[in-house]
Scaffold this active site. Sequence first.
Site, short mmCIF file in Angstrom:
data_model
loop_
_atom_site.label_atom_id
_atom_site.label_comp_id
_atom_site.label_asym_id
_atom_site.label_seq_id
_atom_site.Cartn_x
_atom_site.Cartn_y
_atom_site.Cartn_z
N GLU A 214 0.89 -1.17 0.00
CA GLU A 214 0.00 0.00 0.00
C GLU A 214 0.92 1.21 0.00
OE1 GLU A 214 -3.11 -0.03 -0.35
OE2 GLU A 214 -3.81 -1.98 0.37
N CYS A 248 -2.00 9.06 2.10
CA CYS A 248 -1.80 8.52 0.74
C CYS A 248 -2.99 8.82 -0.14
CB CYS A 248 -1.58 7.02 0.83
SG CYS A 248 -2.89 6.16 1.71
P1 NAP Z 1 8.34 4.99 4.66
O1 NAP Z 1 9.49 5.86 4.90
O2 NAP Z 1 8.33 4.16 3.46
O3 NAP Z 1 8.19 4.07 5.96
C1 NAP Z 1 7.18 3.10 6.07
C2 NAP Z 1 7.72 1.95 6.88
O4 NAP Z 1 8.72 1.28 6.12
C3 NAP Z 1 8.40 2.35 8.17
O5 NAP Z 1 8.18 1.38 9.15
C4 NAP Z 1 9.86 2.41 7.77
O6 NAP Z 1 10.74 2.25 8.86
C5 NAP Z 1 9.95 1.23 6.84
N1 NAP Z 1 11.02 1.31 5.86
C6 NAP Z 1 11.56 2.41 5.29
N2 NAP Z 1 12.49 2.07 4.38
C7 NAP Z 1 12.54 0.72 4.39
C8 NAP Z 1 13.32 -0.24 3.67
N3 NAP Z 1 14.21 0.12 2.77
N4 NAP Z 1 13.10 -1.54 3.92
C9 NAP Z 1 12.18 -1.93 4.83
N5 NAP Z 1 11.42 -1.06 5.54
C10 NAP Z 1 11.60 0.23 5.32
O7 NAP Z 1 6.98 5.78 4.62
P2 NAP Z 1 6.44 6.82 5.68
O8 NAP Z 1 7.17 8.09 5.47
O9 NAP Z 1 6.43 6.23 7.05
O10 NAP Z 1 4.93 6.94 5.22
C11 NAP Z 1 4.51 7.77 4.21
C12 NAP Z 1 4.30 7.02 2.93
O11 NAP Z 1 3.36 5.95 3.15
C13 NAP Z 1 3.67 7.89 1.87
O12 NAP Z 1 4.23 7.64 0.63
C14 NAP Z 1 2.21 7.47 1.91
O13 NAP Z 1 1.51 7.75 0.74
C15 NAP Z 1 2.34 6.01 2.15
N6 NAP Z 1 1.07 5.47 2.68
C16 NAP Z 1 0.31 4.67 1.89
C17 NAP Z 1 -0.90 4.21 2.35
C18 NAP Z 1 -1.78 3.31 1.51
O14 NAP Z 1 -2.69 2.70 2.06
N7 NAP Z 1 -1.57 3.20 0.22
C19 NAP Z 1 -1.33 4.55 3.63
C20 NAP Z 1 -0.54 5.39 4.39
C21 NAP Z 1 0.67 5.83 3.92
P3 NAP Z 1 11.52 3.50 9.51
O15 NAP Z 1 10.51 4.43 10.02
O16 NAP Z 1 12.34 2.87 10.57
O17 NAP Z 1 12.34 4.09 8.39
#
Ligand code: NAP
Length: 438
Positions: A214, A248
């Site tokens: 997602e 998102c």
């Molecule tokens: P993020 O930086 O991708 O982090 C999401 C999760 O992934 C966190 O637990 C993060 O851990 C972990 N993570 C980051 N890099 C990783 C890697 N290389 N390998 C494994 N895990 C990794 O995203 P965010 O800033 O928290 O959230 C915002 C994003 O989420 C936006 O793009 C938003 O659109 C998307 N989102 C999508 C939905 C949907 O339903 N489609 C819903 C909500 C949010 P750390 O925090 O420790 O880095």
Amino acid sequence: MTNQYISIEEAFQKLELAQQLFLKNKNKFQIRPKDKIRKVAEILLKKEDEFAKIISGEMGKPVKESNAEIEKSALSCNFYADNCDEFLKDRNYSTENYDAIVRYEPYGVILGVMPWNFPFWQVFRFAVPTILAGNTVVVKHASNVPKSAQAIEDIFLEAGFEPGTYQNLSLESKNVAQIIEHPYIKAVSLTGSEKAGSSVASTAGKVIKKSVLELGGSNAFIVLNDADLDDTIEKAMNARFRNAGQSCIAAKRFLVQDGIYDRFLEKFKQKTEALKMGDPFDPSTDIGPLARVDLAEDLEKQVNKSVEMGAKLILGGKRDGAYYQPSILVDAKPGMPVFNEETFGPLAVIIKFKDFEEAVELSNSTSFGLGVSICTSNVEEALKKEHLFEEGSVFFNQLVRSDPKLPFGGVKHSGFGRELSEDGIREFVNTKTIVIAK
Ligand code: NAP
């Protein structure tokens, strides 16, 4: 609270506990823990204010929205407790040659990797159906919401779930690949950015494990000339500014037809100017700070670069630490960061178009495909063309939002797989075909 990461060895011990519990309960997977999930909902509602404060304190969401997030999490628990048996009941078939059963059996230990923007809701919508399907769950939550992450594990324990059913894996993201590769982990669900999604799905693909992604979105909110203006404005404001735009499914690009454009812009600007930015704990606050200073800086860069490329800022555009003023940009075009990229903050980009075909083209011309809103008084006509949109959902006269009753997810770079509804609970099960010859 500073994040206390656990070591990879400690994480493996938690996987051992999750695996042993899964094996212990495997024979009775069709006796689903519905009462305990209802108890989870009860605890959420009983301690709603306490949890709402944790959310607002960790990521800056106005507290009234944090309360709503807890309520929605409880709703999803009760929804799945009421419907899981029906969603996962055996399907029986009979022909001249055989009788057959299609049965939904749990996979085992499932990893969730979750984001900070809805730190309770995202976790519950993944974990509740996954547990009711008979799996055990480990969750690596975002590093900036450690209290939310621990509170959720505590709720499952308080509700009477055996230790190992739901565990918080407070890990650095660099260790996630090793967890996915661990033989006990059977599948992974990630909600987050494209970058994290690509990394997680690559690792899962390498070891042939299922993943659900997602990811981000750059939803268009299309306003046709015949739209009801007042109703549309109200929904447009909600679609963009809830959670300070850090969603998102937020509408990020407003595509407005030329005949209604001036009236829409005037009213939308008035309403945006009236938003109250401030302390998330003040119940009258509409827009709190962004979750981290770097996120506000990223938005600032996207706006500045787009202005250099010809877009016009007609409201806001100022940053103070993690606070970013509610802002409006016009004259944005494909190729600009505010058009092509996801803008994760209180920025509305408003673009004029001539006819429906142009709206479709603009809407589709990003790499994302989460959802689109179309406001019109002639839904019947617009419905004939809904298939032109490359999206996971199309909402007429409504902002795109998730609802436990309906499948939720994206296409293109917004991800794959579905959460919620019947589709969501069937993501982490083995759909087994059992045939008995006659
Ligand atoms: P993020 O930086 O991708 O982090 C999401 C999760 O992934 C966190 O637990 C993060 O851990 C972990 N993570 C980051 N890099 C990783 C890697 N290389 N390998 C494994 N895990 C990794 O995203 P965010 O800033 O928290 O959230 C915002 C994003 O989420 C936006 O793009 C938003 O659109 C998307 N989102 C999508 C939905 C949907 O339903 N489609 C819903 C909500 C949010 P750390 O925090 O420790 O880095």
